[in-house]
Design an enzyme around this catalytic site. Structure first.
Site, PDB file in Angstrom:
ATOM      1  N   GLN A 265      15.690  -6.632  13.039  1.00 26.65           N
ATOM      2  CA  GLN A 265      14.956  -6.504  11.320  1.00 26.65           C
ATOM      3  C   GLN A 265      16.202  -6.891  10.371  1.00 26.65           C
ATOM      4  O   GLN A 265      15.630  -7.668   9.671  1.00 26.65           O
ATOM      5  CB  GLN A 265      14.473  -5.222  11.073  1.00 26.65           C
ATOM      6  CG  GLN A 265      12.774  -4.850  12.350  1.00 26.65           C
ATOM      7  CD  GLN A 265      11.852  -5.784  11.769  1.00 26.65           C
ATOM      8  OE1 GLN A 265      11.355  -6.347  10.638  1.00 26.65           O
ATOM      9  NE2 GLN A 265      11.632  -7.291  12.845  1.00 26.65           N
ATOM     10  N   HIS A 268      16.050 -10.571   9.022  1.00 27.46           N
ATOM     11  CA  HIS A 268      15.313 -11.855   8.850  1.00 27.46           C
ATOM     12  C   HIS A 268      15.976 -11.944   7.045  1.00 27.46           C
ATOM     13  O   HIS A 268      15.821 -13.405   6.305  1.00 27.46           O
ATOM     14  CB  HIS A 268      13.968 -10.311   8.189  1.00 27.46           C
ATOM     15  CG  HIS A 268      13.097 -10.553   9.224  1.00 27.46           C
ATOM     16  ND1 HIS A 268      13.038 -11.322   9.269  1.00 27.46           N
ATOM     17  CD2 HIS A 268      12.735  -9.718  10.035  1.00 27.46           C
ATOM     18  CE1 HIS A 268      11.481 -11.220  10.527  1.00 27.46           C
ATOM     19  NE2 HIS A 268      11.577 -10.644  10.184  1.00 27.46           N
ATOM     20  N   GLU A 333       7.367   0.121   7.474  1.00 30.35           N
ATOM     21  CA  GLU A 333       6.820  -1.143   8.127  1.00 30.35           C
ATOM     22  C   GLU A 333       6.174  -1.056   9.628  1.00 30.35           C
ATOM     23  O   GLU A 333       5.807  -0.908  10.426  1.00 30.35           O
ATOM     24  CB  GLU A 333       7.515  -1.932   7.301  1.00 30.35           C
ATOM     25  CG  GLU A 333       6.727  -3.126   8.055  1.00 30.35           C
ATOM     26  CD  GLU A 333       7.526  -4.747   7.967  1.00 30.35           C
ATOM     27  OE1 GLU A 333       6.779  -5.862   8.136  1.00 30.35           O
ATOM     28  OE2 GLU A 333       8.658  -4.777   7.484  1.00 30.35           O
ATOM     29  N   HIS A 334       8.085  -0.496   9.683  1.00 33.87           N
ATOM     30  CA  HIS A 334       7.642  -1.237  11.840  1.00 33.87           C
ATOM     31  C   HIS A 334       8.496   0.962  11.644  1.00 33.87           C
ATOM     32  O   HIS A 334       9.946   0.723  11.294  1.00 33.87           O
ATOM     33  CB  HIS A 334       8.387  -2.032  11.986  1.00 33.87           C
ATOM     34  CG  HIS A 334       8.203  -3.381  11.631  1.00 33.87           C
ATOM     35  ND1 HIS A 334       8.809  -3.654  10.900  1.00 33.87           N
ATOM     36  CD2 HIS A 334       7.198  -3.606  12.690  1.00 33.87           C
ATOM     37  CE1 HIS A 334       8.418  -5.416  10.430  1.00 33.87           C
ATOM     38  NE2 HIS A 334       7.236  -4.598  11.585  1.00 33.87           N
ATOM     39  N   ASP A 367       6.243  -8.271  16.978  1.00 38.51           N
ATOM     40  CA  ASP A 367       5.836  -9.664  15.406  1.00 38.51           C
ATOM     41  C   ASP A 367       5.374 -10.745  16.765  1.00 38.51           C
ATOM     42  O   ASP A 367       4.891 -11.674  15.446  1.00 38.51           O
ATOM     43  CB  ASP A 367       7.326  -9.430  15.405  1.00 38.51           C
ATOM     44  CG  ASP A 367       8.274  -9.874  14.501  1.00 38.51           C
ATOM     45  OD1 ASP A 367       7.697  -8.522  13.651  1.00 38.51           O
ATOM     46  OD2 ASP A 367       9.451  -9.062  14.030  1.00 38.51           O
ATOM     47  N   HIS A 426     -32.272   4.780 -17.963  1.00 43.43           N
ATOM     48  CA  HIS A 426     -31.669   5.315 -16.489  1.00 43.43           C
ATOM     49  C   HIS A 426     -33.141   5.980 -16.436  1.00 43.43           C
ATOM     50  O   HIS A 426     -33.518   6.202 -15.400  1.00 43.43           O
ATOM     51  CB  HIS A 426     -30.344   5.813 -16.368  1.00 43.43           C
ATOM     52  CG  HIS A 426     -29.633   4.601 -16.245  1.00 43.43           C
ATOM     53  ND1 HIS A 426     -29.077   3.869 -17.150  1.00 43.43           N
ATOM     54  CD2 HIS A 426     -28.751   4.872 -15.534  1.00 43.43           C
ATOM     55  CE1 HIS A 426     -27.594   3.469 -17.443  1.00 43.43           C
ATOM     56  NE2 HIS A 426     -27.635   3.724 -15.760  1.00 43.43           N
TER      57      HIS A 426
END
Length: 441
Positions: A265, A268, A333-334, A367, A426
């Site tokens: 990661q 990235h 996230e992971h 991934d 109504h």
């Protein structure tokens, strides 16, 4: 040779741990006033001048010598050509990954349903796919064919009528793998445009780019800012922050494996976040040594080093129970549960985008080809968000059918509530349908 890292070391027993962890996790978008205004100007230009603005922006920002919008459109035959230009191994890998992604997402598909009450009233839900979805794909060297599969396939499984892809080609640089992935995933149309102008074109439509119902896919800060501004005109998937991984390990996994999982990661970008949590302080030391040993062997060593030093951490906890508490606090996230019995700890995980179970399940498999979607909530949003899925490309309509008896019975209840809100029309609308009982009441 790359210098050693200086990854942060935290201890959950420290009185200031919560404050230090909050500081580590904090991340702010770099969408400043200048970026924001530039994006607004681009959106305005695309809305007012359509294709002409798209061509001008593509010339200016991407260095593409386009004479007209026709130069920025790729037909289905061009996508099929890309399949012949990639290697057989690449094509096989794309097709295998696509099959797995499709198989997983087909299980997410929701169907319409109804039920009938005793008086004949029918209630239910009608599930309908979006008419058209727009897929943003980063272009040039930073190209991700896996993202094409992860975004386009769920849309197709959902039954979306048309998937339109936009992908910039800076200086005319076309990534054949991306186009091949688009072909395999069933993308219908491709425009070689990018940035905020591509998002604006998808949201509002131009003479050539069709207006879509939802825009999905990752992009830079201009793309993310544009998605914020067009939300409401169209749907969006999410505003994603930097990629992140949290590894929880009992100390029994090969430290080299864990170091490389953290790198997966961190490579990235410089803002990515890689964190290891373990109750075994000696193991944390071993992973730190593995990080320093393996870092010089990495092609993206400088990016990894910046990420690890700036936002990474090795966190010591009291025991595995506290490790679960820290994991839920981070809401990653992971999440890798690199432990002997991950199934035993799974019930305690409340917040995570994707959970990777056991020592052999690296995040990298998710991934590319495991099957579940890799578009995941970041920056703690896993507390309330889910991975991209088929459900993001379907909408639900409520169904209400009242029999005469049902309308009469419900009308009495609606009348009381409506008059309590001083909404007389109504109330009377409901009352018109109330059937007097046999006693004339």
């Amino acid at each position: 040779m790359t210098a050693s890292t200086a990854i942060a070391r935290l201890n959950a027993a420290d009185p200031d741990f919560a404050r230090h962890l909050d500081h580590l996790l904090s991340w702010e978008s770099v969408s400043d006033d200048a970026v924001n205004q530039r994006v607004l100007d681009i959106i305005k230009a695309v809305r007012e001048r359509g294709d002409t603005a798209l061509v001008e922006f593509t010339q200016r920002f991407d260095g593409v010598d386009a004479k007209s919008i026709d130069d920025l459109i790729l037909g289905r035959e061009r996508l099929e050509l890309a399949l012949t230009r990639i290697t057989p191994a690449q094509r096989e890998a794309l097709e295998k990954a696509a099959d797995r992604v499709r198989g997983y997402h087909e299980r997410q598909k929701q169907d319409s349903w109804t039920y009938t009450e005793a008086d004949g009233t029918v209630l239910g839900q009608k599930v309908t796919p979006l008419d058209r979805a727009g897929l943003y794909v980063p272009g040039g060297k930073a190209s991700y064919p896996s993202s094409v599969l992860m975004n386009a396939i769920p849309a197709k499984v959902a039954g979306v009528g048309e998937v339109v892809m936009v992908v910039p080609t800076p200086r005319g640089e076309i990534n054949e793998l991306v186009l091949a992935a688009a072909c395999i995933a069933g993308v219908d149309r491709v425009f070689t445009i990018g940035g905020a102008q591509a998002v604006a074109a998808l949201a509002y439509g131009t003479e050539s780019v069709p207006q879509v119902d939802k825009v999905v896919g990752p992009g830079n800060i201009y793309v993310a800012t544009a998605k914020r501004h067009v939300f409401g005109q169209v749907g969006i998937d999410m505003i994603a922050g930097p990629s992140e991984i949290l590894v929880v390990c009992d100390g029994q996994t090969d430290p080299d494996w864990i170091a490389m999982d953290l790198f997966s990661q961190a490579e990235h970008d410089e803002d990515a976040q890689a964190i290891l949590v373990s109750p075994d302080v000696a193991f944390l030391d071993k992973v730190a040594a593995s990080i320093d040993k393996l870092l010089p062997t990495m092609e993206r060593a400088e990016i990894i080093k910046t990420s690890i030093n700036g936002r990474g951490a090795l966190i010591q906890v009291r025991d595995m129970q506290q490790a679960m508490e820290v994991a839920n606090r981070i809401a990653p996230e992971h999440l890798e549960l690199s432990v002997a019995d991950p199934q035993a700890w799974l019930p305690q995980i409340r917040h995570a985008g994707a959970i990777f179970m056991g020592r052999h399940t690296s995040e990298a498999l998710g991934d590319y080809c495991a099957g579940p979607n890799h578009v995941l909530p970041t920056s703690g949003t896993a507390r309330f968000s889910s991975p991209l899925g088929v459900y993001d490309f379907q909408k639900r309509s409520s169904i209400i059918f009242c029999s005469e008896q049902g309308a009469s019975e419900l009308g009495r209840t609606a009348s009381v509530l409506a008059r309590g809100e001083s909404l007389t029309a109504h109330a009377r609308s409901a009352e018109y349908r109330i059937v007097a009982d046999k006693k004339g009441n």
